[in-house]
Design a protein around this motif. Structure first.
Motif: not given
Ligand SMILES: Cc1ncc(C[n+]2csc(CCOP(=O)(O)OP(=O)(O)O)c2C)c(N)n1
Ligand code: SF4
Ligand SMILES: [Mg+2]
Lengths: 361, 247
Positions: B43-58, B61-69
């Motif tokens: 039951d985790v949601v990680g939010i990846s940023p804009v930056g080199c870690s924008v690919f953290a969604n990949n 291995n839990f629910d991931m949401v990419n956010a705008l910069h």
């Protein structure tokens, strides 16, 4: 159900709640501040038990909506023109990430900080894409408080159905006026992971059921972005084919057809009624959805036997006029009456214009 | 006792795109292990940023949401308000958090938003090819400060931990670094503590990780670790700036 006298902004908020919206994020700006104010109380009442949060900016508000929408819940924000400009990057990414939500724009007079009275200058922004990239919003333009309520239900349902944000473009007059209205029954909206498999509803990699949420608007490879675009454009085609809404008014014997939306259409309607009493037949074709635009209906109305001219009336420099022209495609004479900012076309002006057109026929 | 090295299931097997010696890969692992040890991975949601870690969604291995910069704290706010029982964290670079997203992080902290932030400070805009960040050190050369950051012209670097710990809403703020195994262990402890506090319903927690960008610093991985130790730590002191749980 008995009718109730309600102010537009409060009716818009209550209609959202009745349609299952439990998450509102917004920032004060005239003339829509009564919407967040209403939510700030109503969301915490026992029968609602939702979330109202005043964001630090419109930019944050739309991104909070983005966050809430990723979990599948019904979420919305509202603002007025300058604030809607600030939300555009967020709106573009909501479209790209295919997240349903509702955005209300209580339009005021622009550009810039502009005026705080009603305006219609955000037509292009709402319909032609105010943010970057190839996307569309489903855009409703109610011309009464009741219609604003009805559009709200439609907006949430279509947003969920097509996985896209929907916008309600009201204006300062609709938001501020009081009218007797009928509200739908209040309903809860429960997130169903089977219906929203893309939503972040929990994923256990050690005991996987369903799919892991991977919500993003990032498609770095051209081929991947192409796939998104194919899907989006495909969705837009289905929406265009099925979700156009408009009102055709007094068209039977019409010699002149007025095109107008929102509050301006209301003013035009009273002119039409008055002229009808004098034996002058004027019809109206009023888009309720600004996107998808009722191209066919406008064309049909403009070329109906007996119709000799079209008059487009707007509170802007002629933004919807472009779509009216596309619809009519040279098949009818089109005149325009409009003012920019918050300068509302009056009954007298519209009447004089129609009479002058009639004279020249 | 033999120590068995096992990859955590909380990271996917997708090949990472990070450069050799980049801190992001290490920090991903610390985050994943911290969550695994807390046993809340479902039951985790990680939010990846804009930056080199924008690919953290990949990679997570839990629910991931990419956010705008810069907007991750606002996105995290929306998620946490909708799912108050989930572990929600933002993962943000220094350009993302301290520049374009400065308002979002300050206000999430002010509200005491019950989310956690892993703030990766590598003193540069990695993804766009090494421009000056608000955290770039005075004198540090970047592609937009070719003669070194000039404090008179563009100010001195911002210390996020110090600034945010003045807010009532922050519950726990710590700065850690990746320059030694001991510091890496401490970094994991800090991240785990932040997540633990969140699961206990406490306020906003932020862990700043001093990290490396060998590519845009034009250094080898080893040199960049030394540079971090010798230049970043003196300006960005390590330690706990606030811990309401320890008071
Ligand atoms: C609105 C917006 N502005 C600018 C960019 C370009 N951009 C992408 S990443 C980035 C900098 C990221 O730097 P940092 O947050 O420090 O992350 P790092 O790559 O160093 O991990 C910028 C400016 C963008 N994608 N969106
Ligand atoms: S550019 Fe820098 S921050 Fe980005 S992956 Fe390479 S080393 Fe890491
Ligand atoms: Mg950086």
């Amino acid at each position: 159900m008995a009718k109730k006298l309600m102010k537009g902004s409060e009716a818009i908020a209550e209609a959202a709640i009745r349609n299952g919206c439990r998450f509102f994020f917004g920032y004060p700006i005239t003339p829509q501040t009564e919407i967040p104010e209403y939510f700030s109380e109503r969301m915490f009442e026992e029968d609602v038990n939702g979330c109202f949060l005043q964001a630090e900016s419109e930019v944050s508000a739309i991104n909070m909506v983005y966050g809430a929408a990723t979990t599948g819940v019904r979420a919305m924000t509202s603002s007025s023109s300058p604030g809607i400009s600030l939300k555009q990057e967020g709106i573009s990414s909501l479209c790209a990430a295919e997240l349903p939500c509702v955005i209300v724009n209580v339009m005021r007079g622009g550009p810039g900080i502009g005026s705080i009275q009603a305006g219609q200058g955000d037509y292009y922004q709402a319909v032609k894409g105010g943010g970057h990239g190839d996307y569309h919003l489903i855009v409703f333009a109610p011309s009464s408080v009741q219609e604003a309520i009805d559009c709200m239900g439609k907006a949430f349902d279509l947003a969920d159905k097509y996985r896209t944000p929907a916008m309600i473009c009201a204006d300062g007059i609709i938001a501020q006026m009081m009218e007797p209205v009928e509200l739908p029954e209040i309903r809860d909206y429960k997130v169903d992971p089977a219906k929203k498999p893309w939503a972040a509803t929990g994923y256990d990699c050690k005991n996987p059921v369903g799919q892991r949420a991977d919500v993003t608007s990032l498609y770095v490879e051209t081929e991947e972005l192409d796939v998104l675009h194919e899907r989006l454009q495909g969705t837009y085609k289905v929406i265009e084919a099925n979700e156009v809404q408009y009102e055709a008014y007094n068209m039977e014997k019409a010699e002149i057809v007025v095109t107008a939306f929102g509050t301006v259409a209301r003013i035009a309607k009273s002119v039409i009624d008055e002229l009808e009493g004098q034996g002058i037949h004027v019809g109206m074709l009023r888009p309720i959805t600004l996107w998808p635009f009722p191209y066919e209906a406008v064309h049909k109305a403009a070329t109906q036997p007996g119709v000799k001219a079209v008059l487009d009336v707007e509170m802007n420099a002629g933004q919807m006029l472009d779509d009216v022209k596309i619809a009519i495609n040279g098949a009818q004479k089109i005149e325009f009456l409009g003012h920019c900012g918050s300068h509302l076309p009056t009954v007298e002006e519209i009447k004089a214009k129609i009479l002058a057109m009639k004279e020249g026929m | 006792m033999a120590v068995e090295y096992k990859a955590t299931q909380l990271l996917t097997e997708k090949p990472r795109h990070y450069c050799p010696g980049c801190g992001h890969g290490i920090i991903h692992r610390l985050v994943a292990e911290a969550i695994e040890e807390l046993d809340v991975h479902g039951d985790v949601v990680g939010i990846s940023p804009v930056g080199c870690s924008v690919f953290a969604n990949n990679y997570f291995n839990f629910d991931m949401v990419n956010a705008l910069h810069g907007r991750a704290p606002a996105v995290g706010t929306g998620i946490k308000r909708a799912k108050p029982d989930s572990l929600v964290f933002t993962y943000q670079g220094d350009g993302d958090l301290a520049s374009i997203g400065a308002a979002e992080v300050v206000h999430a902290a002010m509200r005491g938003e019950k989310i956690s932030t892993v703030f990766v400070n590598n003193a540069i805009y990695g993804m766009t090819g090494g421009q000056m960040a608000p955290t770039t050190l005075v004198g540090q050369k970047t592609t937009t400060s070719p003669n070194g950051r000039d404090a008179d012209w563009c100010g001195s670097p911002i210390r996020i931990c110090e600034m945010l710990s003045t807010l009532e809403g922050t519950y726990y703020v710590e700065r850690v670094a990746l320059d030694s195994p001991g510091h890496i262990n401490q970094a994991k402890k800090a991240i785990k503590k932040a997540f633990q506090y969140q699961m206990e319903g406490k306020g906003y927690c932020l862990v700043e990780v001093l990290s490396t960008c060998p590519t845009n610093w034009s250094m080898s991985p080893v040199e960049s670790m030394d540079w971090l130790k010798e230049n970043m730590i003196p300006y960005y002191p390590l330690g706990v700036f606030k811990d309401k749980g320890a008071e």
